[in-house]
Each structure stands twice: as C-alpha cells, then as structure tokens.
Design an enzyme around this catalytic site. Structure first.
Site, short mmCIF file in Angstrom:
data_model
loop_
_atom_site.label_atom_id
_atom_site.label_comp_id
_atom_site.label_asym_id
_atom_site.label_seq_id
_atom_site.Cartn_x
_atom_site.Cartn_y
_atom_site.Cartn_z
N SER A 111 -7.72 -8.38 -5.58
CA SER A 111 -6.79 -8.77 -4.52
C SER A 111 -7.42 -8.83 -3.14
O SER A 111 -6.84 -9.40 -2.22
CB SER A 111 -5.60 -7.81 -4.49
OG SER A 111 -6.01 -6.51 -4.09
N LYS A 181 -5.46 -2.89 1.35
CA LYS A 181 -5.10 -4.20 1.88
C LYS A 181 -5.52 -4.28 3.34
O LYS A 181 -5.96 -3.30 3.94
CB LYS A 181 -3.57 -4.43 1.79
CG LYS A 181 -2.96 -4.25 0.40
CD LYS A 181 -3.36 -5.35 -0.56
CE LYS A 181 -2.71 -5.13 -1.94
NZ LYS A 181 -3.24 -6.09 -2.94
#
Length: 337
Positions: A111, A181
């Site tokens: 990701s 993230k």
C-alpha cells in the site's frame, strides 16, 4: 613498600633484635633476616624471610611485588560468568529504546509502494511524541488500527524467539496491529478528491509525482472512496497510501466510528528511515509539495487583524487626547487621531 624495607633493616618491623657479638658483627638471626636466600648453612632463620627485602632491590619486599595470595589484586571474573549480566543489560537497554526512542516495523503490504516495499524494515521515532509533537502533513507515520481496518488480513504466527525479540524491540512485532500511511491532512484541513485528481488540501493542489506509485492517479475513480471532500476534526489526521489504487486508507473507512480519520493518540510515531535491507537504506523526508502554504488559517488571520485594528485606533486616540488636553481633534473628515 619503602617503609617495609626500612623497618626490616632497622629491626622495627622484623623479629626481635638479637644482641651484637663482641666483635661488632650481627648475630646469625639478624644476618638471615636482612639477607633472605643466602646460604642456608649460615645459621638458623628466626624471622619470616618472605617479608624481608633482598639486597639491592630498591626496598621492594617479596610480598609487595605481586606474589601475595592475600593482599594482591583479585583475579578477574571469567567471561562466561560476565556474559549473563551483559545480556541482561543489553535486553533492558533494548526494551527502553523500543519504549521511548525508536522501534523497528516491518512492511507487510504494497500500500505504500514505491516509497516502501514489502519486506522493508523502517525505524520509527517514538521520542518526539513524548514532548507533545503531533503528526504533520507529508510525514509517513505508524499508527494503531483505529477501528478494524485490518479485519480479515492474515496475521503471521511468530515462534517463541521472535515473540521475545519483538517484545523487546530487536525485531518487528507480529502481534501489534499497526498500519503505515502518509499524513495528508491535519486538524482543520479540508481534503478533496474528484475524478483522477489532483488531490487538494484547503483548495491547493498537491504535486505528488515524487511519491505516488508510478501509473497511479492521485485520486481514484470509484464509488467507494474515489470522490470525497472532508474536513479533518480536532485531534484527528487524514491518511492515504502512496500506492493510491492499492491502499485501503482513510478514503475507504469513512463509515467507521472515526469517519475514516485516525485519532492522533493512535499514532505510534513517524517513520524516519528505511533500515533494512542495506540496498534500500534511505531517509523518509517530507515531500517538497507540502512546503507550500497549505494552512487553512488565512481567514482567522484576517479576523485577528480586524480585532487588533480597534485597539490600535483607541491607543492613538488616547495619545491625541493627552496632547490636546482631552479634546478630540478631527481633520479632513478622516478618522480621529
């Protein structure tokens, strides 16, 4: 050591003095005490010869030169006896470092590609949050799962050694449900995406070509999370993966209890460096696009200026009244003062 030598020759620290012979020579006992190691046939020894100095030795006695079994230096411990203590100290230091300073984390998914790849180990700064530092735009952060974001994701089963090393911070922990993230927005920011982008923060577009996965668009064209406009509430952050079309980030969790936002209290720390493998060693700086003025404080600044203006005018009026004896002066239809 010199005192011992003097005492032995003077008879003060040695055995009781023997009377001199009539010819002025010392008795056999004194001779033996003063000169140990001479011919044993010279006479019977009456004092401890080991404590007496030898001839021409500069006053250094035998027992003071390192040969004593009682008063000499202690024998150092064996390395194998010291090893458990050293290991214990190392483990305590590692645990303290993991808890308060730096912790290693492993990257299990794609990701954050290509910034971070599967198998990378990153070091996370855990010290600055202790001093009140909060996540900022553009930083890559590790945070605890806010509300079952990792539901259904496979969890590796570590062996006992890996559990211990992970607990003390020498290996990434497999039991902690953490995510990594990039911070896009902080409290007060308005984040919006429409179509393929660009991604906007407080109405200003971001140039994300330096970190968004090659071939991806900054925003996604889908019905679930591709189009949105949100304002980040106090105490929260908005996060997105660099692999935009392969990241279940804040965009796709807007129905959870936090509305897709991550509570600042869930943030473990900022990832500062890729530590493993050696071929991937690199820092994780904030991209240049976040250096532009993205603050949503333009309106509050104008309000603050409007609030200060009356105070300035009032002070000028007071100064004029003091000069004119309390009479307000008006000139040219302008403002007083």
């Amino acid at each position: 050591m010199g005192d011992l030598a003097v005492g032995a020759r003077s008879g003060q620290d040695g055995p009781e003095d023997e009377p001199e012979r009539s010819d002025g020579t010392a008795s056999p006992a004194m001779k033996d005490t003063a000169y140990p190691g001479s011919d044993p046939g010279d006479g019977e020894h009456t004092g401890p010869t080991e404590a007496a100095p030898g001839p021409g030795d500069g006053g250094s006695g035998t027992t003071e030169s390192g040969g004593s079994r009682k008063g000499g230096p202690k024998k150092p411990r064996s390395f194998w006896k010291e090893l458990p203590l050293l290991i214990g100290i190392a483990l305590v230091l590692a645990l303290l470092i993991k808890t308060f300073l730096v912790q290693a984390f492993s990257i299990p998914s794609a990701s954050m590609e290509n910034t971070l790849q599967i198998g990378d180990r990153v070091l996370v700064d855990k010290l600055t949050p202790w001093f009140g530092s909060e996540p900022d735009r553009g930083e890559v952060v590790v945070f605890h799962d806010p509300d079952n974001w990792l539901a259904g994701e496979p969890t590796p089963t570590p062996n006992p050694v890996q559990r211990v090393l992970g607990w003390i911070g020498l290996m990434p922990s497999a039991n902690e449900k953490d995510l990594i993230k990039r911070v896009i927005g902080v409290a007060g920011d308005t984040i919006e995406c429409n179509g393929t982008g660009p991604l906007k923060v407080n109405g200003k577009p971001l140039d994300e070509t330096s970190y968004v996965y090659a071939g991806n668009t900054p925003c996604s064209v889908d019905d679930e999370g591709g189009k949105f406009k949100v304002t980040v509430p106090a105490g929260k952050i908005w996060v997105m993966g660099d692999h935009r079309q392969n990241s279940l980030d804040s965009r796709y969790h807007r129905s959870d209890k936090n509305g897709g936002f991550v509570p600042v209290g869930n943030v473990v720390g900022r990832a500062i460096v890729i530590a493993w493998p050696p071929t991937r060693w690199d820092t994780l700086p904030v991209p240049d696009t976040f250096d532009q003025n993205l603050s949503a404080a333009a309106a509050p600044d104008a309000l603050a200026l409007a609030g200060v203006a009356p105070l300035v005018l009032w002070r000028r009026r007071r100064r004029t009244e003091r000069v004119t004896g309390g009479k307000t002066r008006v000139s040219g239809g302008g403002t007083a003062g």
